[in-house]
Motif scaffolding. Structure first.
Motif, PDB file in Angstrom:
ATOM      1  N   ALA A 328       0.785  -0.972   0.091  1.00  0.00           N
ATOM      2  CA  ALA A 328      -0.253  -0.037   0.095  1.00  0.00           C
ATOM      3  C   ALA A 328       0.654   1.582   0.394  1.00  0.00           C
ATOM      4  O   ALA A 328       1.156   1.961  -0.609  1.00  0.00           O
ATOM      5  CB  ALA A 328      -1.258  -0.209   1.198  1.00  0.00           C
ATOM      6  N   ALA A 329       1.548   1.327   0.431  1.00  0.00           N
ATOM      7  CA  ALA A 329       2.692   2.238   0.809  1.00  0.00           C
ATOM      8  C   ALA A 329       2.814   2.287  -0.592  1.00  0.00           C
ATOM      9  O   ALA A 329       3.408   3.858  -1.112  1.00  0.00           O
ATOM     10  CB  ALA A 329       3.902   1.994   1.953  1.00  0.00           C
ATOM     11  N   ALA A 330       3.921   1.366  -1.268  1.00  0.00           N
ATOM     12  CA  ALA A 330       4.582   1.539  -2.780  1.00  0.00           C
ATOM     13  C   ALA A 330       2.852   2.729  -3.731  1.00  0.00           C
ATOM     14  O   ALA A 330       3.342   3.232  -4.232  1.00  0.00           O
ATOM     15  CB  ALA A 330       5.233   0.972  -3.304  1.00  0.00           C
ATOM     16  N   VAL A 331       2.322   1.772  -3.810  1.00  0.00           N
ATOM     17  CA  VAL A 331       1.231   1.836  -3.827  1.00  0.00           C
ATOM     18  C   VAL A 331       0.441   3.644  -3.968  1.00  0.00           C
ATOM     19  O   VAL A 331       0.151   4.845  -4.978  1.00  0.00           O
ATOM     20  CB  VAL A 331       0.121   1.132  -4.383  1.00  0.00           C
ATOM     21  CG1 VAL A 331      -0.911   1.789  -4.828  1.00  0.00           C
ATOM     22  CG2 VAL A 331       0.569  -0.199  -4.879  1.00  0.00           C
ATOM     23  N   ILE A 332       0.227   4.306  -2.803  1.00  0.00           N
ATOM     24  CA  ILE A 332       0.248   4.990  -2.407  1.00  0.00           C
ATOM     25  C   ILE A 332       0.990   5.986  -2.484  1.00  0.00           C
ATOM     26  O   ILE A 332       0.473   7.034  -3.348  1.00  0.00           O
ATOM     27  CB  ILE A 332      -0.661   4.922  -0.862  1.00  0.00           C
ATOM     28  CG1 ILE A 332      -1.778   4.093  -0.680  1.00  0.00           C
ATOM     29  CG2 ILE A 332      -0.183   6.700  -0.573  1.00  0.00           C
ATOM     30  CD1 ILE A 332      -1.861   4.260   1.543  1.00  0.00           C
ATOM     31  N   GLY A 350       4.326   7.234   0.688  1.00  0.00           N
ATOM     32  CA  GLY A 350       3.051   6.757   0.646  1.00  0.00           C
ATOM     33  C   GLY A 350       3.132   6.475   2.401  1.00  0.00           C
ATOM     34  O   GLY A 350       2.531   5.739   2.746  1.00  0.00           O
ATOM     35  N   MET A 351       4.821   5.067   2.889  1.00  0.00           N
ATOM     36  CA  MET A 351       4.595   5.277   4.739  1.00  0.00           C
ATOM     37  C   MET A 351       4.633   6.437   5.391  1.00  0.00           C
ATOM     38  O   MET A 351       3.901   6.104   5.923  1.00  0.00           O
ATOM     39  CB  MET A 351       6.333   4.937   4.699  1.00  0.00           C
ATOM     40  CG  MET A 351       5.932   3.981   5.572  1.00  0.00           C
ATOM     41  SD  MET A 351       5.828   2.168   4.963  1.00  0.00           S
ATOM     42  CE  MET A 351       4.208   2.495   6.906  1.00  0.00           C
ATOM     43  N   LEU A 352       4.420   7.264   4.873  1.00  0.00           N
ATOM     44  CA  LEU A 352       3.876   8.841   6.191  1.00  0.00           C
ATOM     45  C   LEU A 352       2.665   8.431   6.253  1.00  0.00           C
ATOM     46  O   LEU A 352       1.995   8.666   7.233  1.00  0.00           O
ATOM     47  CB  LEU A 352       5.255   9.953   5.151  1.00  0.00           C
ATOM     48  CG  LEU A 352       5.883  10.077   5.187  1.00  0.00           C
ATOM     49  CD1 LEU A 352       6.767  11.716   4.791  1.00  0.00           C
ATOM     50  CD2 LEU A 352       6.555  10.659   6.808  1.00  0.00           C
ATOM     51  N   VAL A 353       2.040   8.717   5.081  1.00  0.00           N
ATOM     52  CA  VAL A 353       0.893   8.267   4.925  1.00  0.00           C
ATOM     53  C   VAL A 353      -0.064   7.851   5.584  1.00  0.00           C
ATOM     54  O   VAL A 353      -0.401   7.301   6.672  1.00  0.00           O
ATOM     55  CB  VAL A 353       0.057   8.567   3.438  1.00  0.00           C
ATOM     56  CG1 VAL A 353      -1.673   8.639   3.501  1.00  0.00           C
ATOM     57  CG2 VAL A 353       0.602   9.736   2.471  1.00  0.00           C
ATOM     58  N   ILE A 354       0.100   6.307   5.528  1.00  0.00           N
ATOM     59  CA  ILE A 354      -0.090   4.792   6.471  1.00  0.00           C
ATOM     60  C   ILE A 354       0.842   4.896   7.966  1.00  0.00           C
ATOM     61  O   ILE A 354      -0.346   5.216   8.645  1.00  0.00           O
ATOM     62  CB  ILE A 354       0.760   3.836   6.137  1.00  0.00           C
ATOM     63  CG1 ILE A 354       0.004   3.686   4.610  1.00  0.00           C
ATOM     64  CG2 ILE A 354       0.194   2.808   6.862  1.00  0.00           C
ATOM     65  CD1 ILE A 354       0.645   2.343   3.550  1.00  0.00           C
ATOM     66  N   LEU A 379      -6.150   3.812  -0.359  1.00  0.00           N
ATOM     67  CA  LEU A 379      -5.527   2.478  -1.045  1.00  0.00           C
ATOM     68  C   LEU A 379      -6.089   2.870  -2.786  1.00  0.00           C
ATOM     69  O   LEU A 379      -5.892   2.569  -3.618  1.00  0.00           O
ATOM     70  CB  LEU A 379      -5.120   1.392  -0.550  1.00  0.00           C
ATOM     71  CG  LEU A 379      -4.857   0.443  -1.745  1.00  0.00           C
ATOM     72  CD1 LEU A 379      -3.261   0.875  -2.070  1.00  0.00           C
ATOM     73  CD2 LEU A 379      -4.671  -1.259  -1.000  1.00  0.00           C
ATOM     74  N   PHE A 380      -7.767   2.167  -2.487  1.00  0.00           N
ATOM     75  CA  PHE A 380      -8.720   2.835  -3.351  1.00  0.00           C
ATOM     76  C   PHE A 380      -8.339   3.649  -4.281  1.00  0.00           C
ATOM     77  O   PHE A 380      -8.554   3.875  -4.965  1.00  0.00           O
ATOM     78  CB  PHE A 380      -9.687   2.415  -2.690  1.00  0.00           C
ATOM     79  CG  PHE A 380     -11.046   2.285  -4.202  1.00  0.00           C
ATOM     80  CD1 PHE A 380     -11.228   1.121  -4.810  1.00  0.00           C
ATOM     81  CD2 PHE A 380     -11.805   3.599  -3.624  1.00  0.00           C
ATOM     82  CE1 PHE A 380     -11.884   1.209  -5.582  1.00  0.00           C
ATOM     83  CE2 PHE A 380     -12.710   3.513  -4.980  1.00  0.00           C
ATOM     84  CZ  PHE A 380     -12.838   2.219  -5.879  1.00  0.00           C
TER      85      PHE A 380
END
Length: 400
Positions: A328-332, A350-354, A379-380
């Motif tokens: 999810a981090a890579a995709v976001i 992405g990792m910061l968001v998650i 993610l969606f």
């Protein structure tokens, strides 16, 4: 003021061009991150406190390392489902060698990382030679490496690491001297300016479109403000975390590898079209093997950082939502699921968001179920934006 106004107009025009062309870059995830931070700060004034941001900067490292490896695989348009199990296996190998068998930490650390490299190489070579989709091979790897991890740990199930050891200090050591954080911010800003200016000169020399020097200076100034602001906040708590420094150096180094070397160009080319890469005489087998090897290596490194954070390794290491969060981090962050587009910095954003969502939920006492729903929604949205961007680019190419 007129110069600033011209730079703002130029930047606005560039944004509009990118929107029409479907080349949004990291803009959506930056906006999402800003919304997340503003929302949780309004709910709890401690969210953007130096202590919480410092903990956040360390918490992103373990899973972030794994996500960086996922970026390599996604650039090929493939998916690696085994990274969680590889991270747990590498951590188990280190713990058993060092704690149970008395092997020196530095040697156990090297063996653990090489374990991830070997696992990724085996999977990559299998994918390249059999042409079976990567998610099938890595799904088998997920089960295999997880079983091997349980076997390595044995009956004990849990191994506690030395709290004063090398691996434990990866996430517990801080540079308390303020000059270290400020120095890193200055070096980062200077490096961005020099690299951008070099690209500008090269593009101008061959008649290609390029950024203006004023635009580069404005962009570097904005980055410097953010970098020095982060350094100031970190210094108000315990200083610059060693884990964050290592993470940023690794991400920057791999970014250079992907965007400025022959190997990196081959990865992007293969992600764009495998058949075209074959016709261009690229060694598809070598590239695919190397990419999965890189993914396995980064999974092993991430597993060691995760073990460092809790100073133990158990049968649950590498399981749970780790795999989902890494992908999810890579995709976001903006890496395309269709291959050929993305950078290692995508994993950081992405990792910061998650992790920001997880941290905000924790300090506001929000049920974990809500965290999953929000992360899933982000993610969606990222997948939808990626798909729309891809279709927009395809339509623009047809118009030409």
């Amino acid at each position: 003021m007129r110069a600033v106004a011209r730079a703002v107009r130029s930047g606005s025009a560039a944004v509009r061009r990118k929107l029409s062309a479907g080349e949004l870059g990291s803009l959506p995830v930056v906006l999402v991150l800003a919304v997340v931070w503003i929302t949780f700060q309004s709910l709890n004034q401690n969210f953007l406190s130096p202590r919480n941001l410092s903990n956040l900067s360390v918490d992103i490292v373990g899973t972030g390392m794994i996500a960086v490896g996922i970026v390599f695989v996604l650039l090929l348009g493939e998916l690696d489902l085994s990274v969680g199990s590889i991270s747990g296996l590498a951590a188990a190998v280190f713990a058993v060698l060092n704690v149970n068998n008395g092997v020196p930490e530095w040697l156990a650390l090297i063996v653990a990382v090489l374990t991830g490299t070997v696992a990724g190489t085996v999977q990559g070579y299998s994918i390249a030679r059999t042409r079976v989709p990567a998610f099938v091979i890595t799904l088998a790897g997920l089960l295999t490496w997880n079983g091997l991890m349980l076997s390595v740990l044995g009956d004990s199930g849990t191994v506690n690491l030395d709290e004063n050891g090398l691996v434990a200090k990866l996430t517990s050591f801080y540079f308390t001297d303020d000059a270290v954080a400020y120095g890193l911010a200055a070096v980062a800003a200077a490096a961005v300016f020099l690299v951008s200016d070099r690209d500008r000169r090269r593009r101008r020399a061959i008649g290609m479109p390029h950024r203006s020097l004023r635009g580069i200076a404005l962009r570097t100034g904005a980055l410097a403000v953010v970098a020095f602001g982060v350094a100031y906040l970190l210094n108000r708590f315990q200083g610059l975390p060693l884990a964050l420094l290592i993470f940023l150096v690794v991400v920057a180094g791999l970014d250079v590898l992907l965007r400025r070397t022959r190997y990196g160009r081959q990865v992007y080319a293969l992600g764009g079209s495998v058949e075209a890469a074959r016709r261009a005489s690229l060694s598809v087998t070598w590239v695919q093997t190397a990419v999965l090897a890189a993914s396995g290596t980064m999974a092993a490194v991430g597993g060691l950082f995760l073990a460092s954070r809790i100073t133990s390794v158990s049968q649950s290491s590498g399981s749970g939502v780790l795999l989902i969060n890494a992908i999810a981090a890579a995709v976001i962050g903006g890496t395309s699921l269709f291959g050929g587009r993305g950078t290692t910095w995508s994993a950081v954003l992405g990792m910061l968001v998650i992790q920001s969502i997880a941290s905000g939920m924790a300090i506001t006492d929000t049920p974990p179920a809500v965290q999953f729903v929000i992360t899933g929604g982000v993610l969606f949205a990222a997948v939808i934006i990626d798909s729309l961007s891809r279709h927009s680019q395809a339509a623009r190419r047809r118009d030409y």
